[in-house]
Write a protein that holds these residues in place. Structure first.
Motif, PDB file in Angstrom:
ATOM      1  N   UNK A  11       0.917  -1.256  -0.108  1.00  0.00           N
ATOM      2  CA  UNK A  11      -0.187   0.054   0.146  1.00  0.00           C
ATOM      3  C   UNK A  11       0.850   1.327  -0.012  1.00  0.00           C
ATOM      4  N   UNK A  12       2.233   1.187  -0.058  1.00  0.00           N
ATOM      5  CA  UNK A  12       3.021   2.249   0.020  1.00  0.00           C
ATOM      6  C   UNK A  12       2.992   3.393  -1.210  1.00  0.00           C
ATOM      7  N   UNK A  13       2.552   2.605  -2.348  1.00  0.00           N
ATOM      8  CA  UNK A  13       2.495   3.443  -3.385  1.00  0.00           C
ATOM      9  C   UNK A  13       0.887   4.134  -3.573  1.00  0.00           C
ATOM     10  N   UNK A  14       0.719   5.345  -3.938  1.00  0.00           N
ATOM     11  CA  UNK A  14      -0.418   5.864  -4.045  1.00  0.00           C
ATOM     12  C   UNK A  14      -1.395   5.119  -5.117  1.00  0.00           C
ATOM     13  N   UNK A  15      -0.979   4.765  -6.056  1.00  0.00           N
ATOM     14  CA  UNK A  15      -1.865   4.043  -7.062  1.00  0.00           C
ATOM     15  C   UNK A  15      -2.577   2.815  -6.572  1.00  0.00           C
ATOM     16  N   UNK A  16      -1.693   1.959  -5.810  1.00  0.00           N
ATOM     17  CA  UNK A  16      -2.071   0.812  -5.168  1.00  0.00           C
ATOM     18  C   UNK A  16      -2.940   1.046  -4.215  1.00  0.00           C
ATOM     19  N   UNK A  17      -2.692   2.163  -3.312  1.00  0.00           N
ATOM     20  CA  UNK A  17      -3.515   2.271  -2.085  1.00  0.00           C
ATOM     21  C   UNK A  17      -4.851   2.780  -2.649  1.00  0.00           C
ATOM     22  N   UNK A  18      -4.708   3.732  -3.449  1.00  0.00           N
ATOM     23  CA  UNK A  18      -6.336   4.177  -4.072  1.00  0.00           C
ATOM     24  C   UNK A  18      -7.059   3.171  -4.606  1.00  0.00           C
ATOM     25  N   UNK A  19      -6.566   2.384  -5.528  1.00  0.00           N
ATOM     26  CA  UNK A  19      -7.138   1.120  -5.965  1.00  0.00           C
ATOM     27  C   UNK A  19      -7.626   0.223  -5.225  1.00  0.00           C
ATOM     28  N   UNK A  20      -6.845   0.055  -3.910  1.00  0.00           N
ATOM     29  CA  UNK A  20      -7.303  -0.899  -2.936  1.00  0.00           C
ATOM     30  C   UNK A  20      -8.409  -0.401  -2.276  1.00  0.00           C
ATOM     31  N   UNK A  47      -1.047  -2.989 -14.113  1.00  0.00           N
ATOM     32  CA  UNK A  47       0.324  -3.477 -13.456  1.00  0.00           C
ATOM     33  C   UNK A  47       0.147  -3.123 -11.888  1.00  0.00           C
ATOM     34  N   UNK A  48      -0.517  -2.257 -11.528  1.00  0.00           N
ATOM     35  CA  UNK A  48      -0.630  -2.293  -9.889  1.00  0.00           C
ATOM     36  C   UNK A  48      -1.679  -3.321  -9.479  1.00  0.00           C
ATOM     37  N   UNK A  49      -2.751  -3.561 -10.336  1.00  0.00           N
ATOM     38  CA  UNK A  49      -3.716  -4.508  -9.650  1.00  0.00           C
ATOM     39  C   UNK A  49      -2.896  -6.174  -9.794  1.00  0.00           C
ATOM     40  N   UNK A  50      -2.110  -6.331 -10.445  1.00  0.00           N
ATOM     41  CA  UNK A  50      -1.266  -7.588 -10.584  1.00  0.00           C
ATOM     42  C   UNK A  50      -0.494  -7.668  -9.503  1.00  0.00           C
ATOM     43  N   UNK A  51       0.128  -6.590  -8.965  1.00  0.00           N
ATOM     44  CA  UNK A  51       0.896  -6.548  -7.719  1.00  0.00           C
ATOM     45  C   UNK A  51       0.229  -6.714  -6.510  1.00  0.00           C
ATOM     46  N   UNK A  53      -2.749  -8.403  -6.379  1.00  0.00           N
ATOM     47  CA  UNK A  53      -3.177  -9.712  -6.356  1.00  0.00           C
ATOM     48  C   UNK A  53      -1.858 -10.572  -5.940  1.00  0.00           C
ATOM     49  N   UNK A  54      -0.694 -10.365  -6.444  1.00  0.00           N
ATOM     50  CA  UNK A  54       0.431 -11.237  -6.253  1.00  0.00           C
ATOM     51  C   UNK A  54       0.692 -11.254  -4.571  1.00  0.00           C
ATOM     52  N   UNK A  55       0.488  -9.937  -4.047  1.00  0.00           N
ATOM     53  CA  UNK A  55       0.750  -9.978  -2.623  1.00  0.00           C
ATOM     54  C   UNK A  55      -0.278 -10.471  -1.618  1.00  0.00           C
ATOM     55  N   UNK A  56      -1.531 -10.733  -2.238  1.00  0.00           N
ATOM     56  CA  UNK A  56      -2.413 -11.474  -1.565  1.00  0.00           C
ATOM     57  C   UNK A  56      -3.855 -10.337  -1.073  1.00  0.00           C
ATOM     58  N   UNK A  57      -3.611  -9.303  -1.647  1.00  0.00           N
ATOM     59  CA  UNK A  57      -4.574  -8.221  -1.276  1.00  0.00           C
ATOM     60  C   UNK A  57      -5.920  -8.414  -1.898  1.00  0.00           C
ATOM     61  N   UNK A  58      -5.742  -8.703  -3.180  1.00  0.00           N
ATOM     62  CA  UNK A  58      -6.744  -8.734  -4.008  1.00  0.00           C
ATOM     63  C   UNK A  58      -6.883 -10.218  -4.717  1.00  0.00           C
ATOM     64  N   UNK A  59      -8.492 -10.428  -5.109  1.00  0.00           N
ATOM     65  CA  UNK A  59      -8.653 -11.470  -5.888  1.00  0.00           C
ATOM     66  C   UNK A  59      -9.349 -11.398  -7.219  1.00  0.00           C
ATOM     67  N   UNK A  60      -9.408 -12.041  -8.302  1.00  0.00           N
ATOM     68  CA  UNK A  60     -10.155 -11.663  -9.340  1.00  0.00           C
ATOM     69  C   UNK A  60     -11.073 -12.736  -9.874  1.00  0.00           C
ATOM     70  N   UNK A  61     -12.096 -12.246 -10.445  1.00  0.00           N
ATOM     71  CA  UNK A  61     -12.947 -13.143 -11.249  1.00  0.00           C
ATOM     72  C   UNK A  61     -13.402 -12.444 -12.694  1.00  0.00           C
ATOM     73  N   UNK A  62     -13.372 -13.583 -13.587  1.00  0.00           N
ATOM     74  CA  UNK A  62     -13.808 -13.064 -14.978  1.00  0.00           C
ATOM     75  C   UNK A  62     -15.071 -13.086 -15.197  1.00  0.00           C
ATOM     76  N   UNK A  63     -15.819 -12.477 -15.950  1.00  0.00           N
ATOM     77  CA  UNK A  63     -17.019 -12.299 -16.472  1.00  0.00           C
ATOM     78  C   UNK A  63     -17.157 -11.801 -17.927  1.00  0.00           C
ATOM     79  N   UNK A  64     -17.328 -12.695 -18.856  1.00  0.00           N
ATOM     80  CA  UNK A  64     -17.117 -12.276 -20.215  1.00  0.00           C
ATOM     81  C   UNK A  64     -15.872 -11.624 -20.271  1.00  0.00           C
ATOM     82  N   UNK A  65     -15.917 -10.511 -21.022  1.00  0.00           N
ATOM     83  CA  UNK A  65     -14.632  -9.696 -21.238  1.00  0.00           C
ATOM     84  C   UNK A  65     -14.060  -9.082 -20.163  1.00  0.00           C
ATOM     85  N   UNK A  66     -14.874  -9.046 -19.254  1.00  0.00           N
ATOM     86  CA  UNK A  66     -14.386  -8.222 -17.892  1.00  0.00           C
ATOM     87  C   UNK A  66     -13.587  -9.131 -16.891  1.00  0.00           C
ATOM     88  N   UNK A  67     -12.703  -8.323 -16.163  1.00  0.00           N
ATOM     89  CA  UNK A  67     -12.101  -9.109 -14.810  1.00  0.00           C
ATOM     90  C   UNK A  67     -12.299  -8.119 -13.743  1.00  0.00           C
TER      91      UNK A  67
END
Length: 111
Positions: A11-20, A47-51, A53-67
């Motif tokens: 969460x130290x990066x502002x983009x990742x903090x705001x997205x979370x 790129x930030x969402x991938x980071x 997800x990799x650190x375990x804060x987020x999960x994802x699900x696919x619905x058609x073309x959307x993640x």
């Protein structure tokens, strides 16, 4: 399971903090919604969402073309408490992004 130093590093990066925090407040969001709310490019947001997800804060699900990204339901209570505190401390940028998101006319439909 995530530990405090991992959480705060993620969460130290502002983009990742705001997205979370946006995802935390909204329940789940896709990249296009985050791009609009944060006024950032798709590659940067993805790129930030991938980071996150990799650190375990987020999960994802696919619905058609959307993640769709959501907060990991296995986060410990202390981590959720830290997000609550961050919402208070980062209130102004978060409120601006939430307002932008609430007025968007191009949000995808969820099932």
């Amino acid at each position: 399971m995530i530990n405090p130093s991992q959480l705060f590093k993620c969460l130290a990066d502002e983009t990742r903090l705001l997205a979370t925090l946006l995802i935390y407040k909204e329940g789940e969001l896709c990249v296009c919604e985050l791009m609009e709310a944060m006024d950032d490019s798709q590659p940067k947001v993805s790129r930030h969402l991938a980071q996150l997800r990799a650190c375990g804060l987020l999960t994802d699900r696919r619905q058609g073309q959307w993640v769709y990204y959501s907060l990991n339901s296995d986060l410990p209570e202390w981590a959720v408490g830290a997000l609550d505190a961050a919402c208070v401390g980062y209130r102004k940028p978060l409120d601006i992004a939430l307002k932008t998101l609430s007025t968007s006319k191009e949000r995808p439909n969820r099932c």
